[in-house]
Design an enzyme around this catalytic site. Structure first.
Site, PDB file in Angstrom:
ATOM      1  N   GLY A  56       0.590  -1.120  -0.092  1.00 25.70           N
ATOM      2  CA  GLY A  56      -0.152  -0.096   0.035  1.00 25.70           C
ATOM      3  C   GLY A  56       0.882   1.247   0.053  1.00 25.70           C
ATOM      4  O   GLY A  56       0.255   2.166  -0.387  1.00 25.70           O
ATOM      5  N   GLY A  57       2.230   1.185   0.544  1.00 21.33           N
ATOM      6  CA  GLY A  57       2.962   2.254   0.281  1.00 21.33           C
ATOM      7  C   GLY A  57       2.490   3.245   1.333  1.00 21.33           C
ATOM      8  O   GLY A  57       2.093   3.276   2.132  1.00 21.33           O
ATOM      9  N   CYS A 100       0.810   6.195   0.782  1.00 20.83           N
ATOM     10  CA  CYS A 100      -0.776   6.461   0.643  1.00 20.83           C
ATOM     11  C   CYS A 100      -1.556   5.739   1.646  1.00 20.83           C
ATOM     12  O   CYS A 100      -2.086   6.372   2.534  1.00 20.83           O
ATOM     13  CB  CYS A 100      -1.341   6.332  -0.791  1.00 20.83           C
ATOM     14  SG  CYS A 100      -2.929   6.657  -0.868  1.00 20.83           S
ATOM     15  N   SER A 135       2.693  25.530   3.324  1.00 23.66           N
ATOM     16  CA  SER A 135       1.254  25.545   3.516  1.00 23.66           C
ATOM     17  C   SER A 135       0.626  25.111   2.135  1.00 23.66           C
ATOM     18  O   SER A 135      -0.441  25.544   2.009  1.00 23.66           O
ATOM     19  CB  SER A 135       0.634  27.006   3.487  1.00 23.66           C
ATOM     20  OG  SER A 135       0.914  27.667   2.336  1.00 23.66           O
ATOM     21  N   ALA A 187      -1.027  21.124   0.898  1.00 25.13           N
ATOM     22  CA  ALA A 187      -2.073  20.358   1.376  1.00 25.13           C
ATOM     23  C   ALA A 187      -1.534  19.698   2.795  1.00 25.13           C
ATOM     24  O   ALA A 187      -2.263  19.410   3.625  1.00 25.13           O
ATOM     25  CB  ALA A 187      -2.522  19.199   0.256  1.00 25.13           C
ATOM     26  N   ILE A 188      -0.416  18.900   2.674  1.00 29.05           N
ATOM     27  CA  ILE A 188       0.159  18.241   4.021  1.00 29.05           C
ATOM     28  C   ILE A 188       0.253  19.291   5.193  1.00 29.05           C
ATOM     29  O   ILE A 188      -0.236  19.221   6.168  1.00 29.05           O
ATOM     30  CB  ILE A 188       1.577  17.680   3.602  1.00 29.05           C
ATOM     31  CG1 ILE A 188       1.538  16.544   2.434  1.00 29.05           C
ATOM     32  CG2 ILE A 188       1.987  17.052   4.992  1.00 29.05           C
ATOM     33  CD1 ILE A 188       2.648  16.101   2.058  1.00 29.05           C
ATOM     34  N   GLY A 224       7.061  19.804   0.764  1.00 37.59           N
ATOM     35  CA  GLY A 224       7.007  19.158  -0.391  1.00 37.59           C
ATOM     36  C   GLY A 224       7.326  17.684  -0.225  1.00 37.59           C
ATOM     37  O   GLY A 224       7.809  17.032   0.781  1.00 37.59           O
ATOM     38  N   VAL A 225       7.550  16.979  -1.412  1.00 37.83           N
ATOM     39  CA  VAL A 225       7.886  15.701  -1.648  1.00 37.83           C
ATOM     40  C   VAL A 225       9.253  15.530  -2.357  1.00 37.83           C
ATOM     41  O   VAL A 225       9.345  15.948  -3.683  1.00 37.83           O
ATOM     42  CB  VAL A 225       6.595  14.873  -2.185  1.00 37.83           C
ATOM     43  CG1 VAL A 225       7.166  13.411  -2.510  1.00 37.83           C
ATOM     44  CG2 VAL A 225       5.620  14.694  -1.233  1.00 37.83           C
ATOM     45  N   HIS A 264     -31.751  18.829  -5.631  1.00 39.36           N
ATOM     46  CA  HIS A 264     -32.000  19.889  -4.819  1.00 39.36           C
ATOM     47  C   HIS A 264     -32.395  19.341  -3.399  1.00 39.36           C
ATOM     48  O   HIS A 264     -33.366  18.743  -3.451  1.00 39.36           O
ATOM     49  CB  HIS A 264     -32.661  21.112  -5.118  1.00 39.36           C
ATOM     50  CG  HIS A 264     -33.079  22.299  -4.254  1.00 39.36           C
ATOM     51  ND1 HIS A 264     -32.070  23.248  -3.952  1.00 39.36           N
ATOM     52  CD2 HIS A 264     -34.283  22.403  -3.579  1.00 39.36           C
ATOM     53  CE1 HIS A 264     -32.564  24.054  -2.989  1.00 39.36           C
ATOM     54  NE2 HIS A 264     -33.740  23.352  -2.573  1.00 39.36           N
TER      55      HIS A 264
END
Length: 467
Positions: free
Chosen positions: A37-38, A40, A178, A180-181, A267-268, A446
């Site tokens: 699954g690594g 993620c 800032s 997503a992580i 970042g990654v 709706h």
């Protein structure tokens, strides 16, 4: 043993590649150094969403009286982390099941390319074996990127992995970055009562998003009690005391921030070191593996997908790259009728799961103008949405961007309650080259949050009903 396809890495790129290869009649093996699954499933997408769900439930309890309910509660940090790990373990076991179901051989250990068609795998016991494959797919993923001034020690200066399993909740935390992580962890810890400060080098938070989204999110996060420093840089961190002291260069001079811990979320970085790329001659550039539109490297029989190639470092991108890569291989082997279609990387949705949520795809307003489009822009505030008001979540908006000349759907940018669940309408619409007219002629249910997309399009074309 020899295989048609050998996949190095079992994240959302790797395990999907293995399954699709097996489905297409290719004898397949997958190599994994840690857990199926690594990142993620084990340390990224899934366990973070479990943490964020706990934060959401606690926030709901704190605002229960707004809904006419008497309720109290307090967070149990250890139990929250334990639940998150349980969710991750369950998903990893699900991948194990899928490997068995699809008759994929799993080889545990660290894989290194040795010669053409051969990977040496070193197991936890130190023993090695050679796995042969006609086609080798590198899907080794990424890790938390480090800055020179923010060397991670795993205790006081941490990455996302440590942030998920801290032994106790910090009273205060500095989040550097800032994206997503950083924003998701900042929201999580602030929701549970930690004092959070976000430091962003660029002029605005979530800098890849549309500028209106950045402004709205900053307003909401500040309202929740998060301190935000933009156009700021952490120049050094002193970890000699009980906590940390971070020197931050801001537009107004240097400040010193004190906290229990610093989270580096800048970042990654791709995991391409030590896997034998140089040995077999695979070309890299700027820390990524060079590939073509079907993910072939410059070396015949070697491919690469996911976070280790250029493009968005997102799980759903890796999974689609995996399918395209394998279908191209199968097509060349005569086992698949069609050459797959390459990815349009400007039609990849991005989501951030803080509150309010962010979801976007396509051109931002600024990028559309830079590209030379004459545009129509519509923005529908969720304060005008009956469903959002009933849910007690009226913050945010849906913003759509269309080409004024032909009615082409250029982009959508949303911030608000559950918006990550409705971005796919834009993705599919843009893929089908849908115009504004066709969307307005499609009846939206709706009351829903999703009808706000239609409402925003009405605003763009001067046909607003609910505004």
């Amino acid at each position: 043993m020899a295989y048609d396809v050998v996949v190095l890495g079992s994240g959302p790129g790797g395990y999907v590649a293995a399954i699709r290869a097996s489905q297409l009649g290719l004898k397949t093996a997958i190599i994994e150094k840690e857990s199926l699954g690594g990142i993620c499933l084990n340390w990224g997408c899934i366990p973070t969403k479990a943490l964020l769900k706990s934060a959401q439930v606690y926030n709901d309890i704190k605002h229960a009286q707004d809904f006419g309910i008497e309720a109290t509660g307090k967070p149990n940090f250890e139990a929250i982390v334990k639940r998150s790990r349980g969710v991750a373990d369950k998903m990893s076991k699900g991948v194990q099941f899928l490997m068995r179901k699809n008759k994929i051989d799993v080889v545990m250990g660290f894989g290194t390319l040795k010669t053409k068609g051969q990977i040496e795998v070193k197991g936890a016991d130190g023993k090695t074996q050679i796995v042969e494959g006609k086609h080798i797919i590198i899907a080794t993923g990424g890790r938390s990127r480090e800055l020179p001034a923010l060397k991670q020690d795993g205790k006081k200066i941490i990455g996302y992995r440590e942030a998920m399993v801290l032994p106790q909740q910090p009273k205060s935390i500095i989040v550097v970055g800032s994206g997503a992580i950083g924003i998701e962890f900042g929201y999580f810890y602030n929701s549970l009562g930690s004092k959070v400060t976000v430091v962003e080098f660029l002029p605005r938070i979530v800098p890849v998003e549309d500028e209106d989204i950045s402004k709205e999110l900053e307003k909401n996060l500040k309202k929740q009690g998060i301190d935000i420093l933009t156009s700021s840089e952490v120049t050094s961190v002193d970890t000699s005391g009980n906590g940390v002291k971070a020197k931050v260069k801001t537009a107004n001079g240097e400040v010193v921030l004190e906290a229990d811990v610093v989270l580096s979320a800048v970042g990654v970085a791709a995991n391409i070191e030590g896997i034998g790329l140089e040995t077999v001659g695979v070309k890299t550039e700027k820390g990524k593996i060079n590939v073509d539109k079907f993910y072939k490297t410059n070396v015949a029989g070697v491919y690469a997908i996911g976070d280790c190639v250029p493009g968005q470092a997102l799980a759903h991108v890796a999974s689609k790259e995996a399918i395209i890569c394998v279908e191209a291989i199968a097509h060349a082997e005569g086992k698949y009728k069609h050459q797959p279609e390459a990815i349009d990387y400007n039609n990849v949705p991005g989501c951030t799961y803080c509150y309010p949520e962010i979801a976007s795809v396509g051109f931002t307003e600024a990028k559309a103008k830079e590209a030379g489009y004459e545009i129509k822009v519509g923005k529908f505030p969720l304060s005008a949405s009956g469903k959002a008001s009933a849910a007690g979540h009226a913050e945010g908006f849906v913003k759509v961007i269309f080409d004024a000349k032909y009615g082409e759907w250029l982009g959508t940018h949303m911030i608000g309650y559950n918006v990550t669940e409705i971005i796919s309408e834009t993705v599919v619409g843009r893929k089908l080259e849908t115009t504004y007219h066709e969307v307005l002629n499609a009846i939206h249910p709706h009351p829903t949050i999703s009808e706000s997309v239609k409402d925003a399009i009405e605003v763009a074309y001067g046909e607003a009903i609910h505004l």
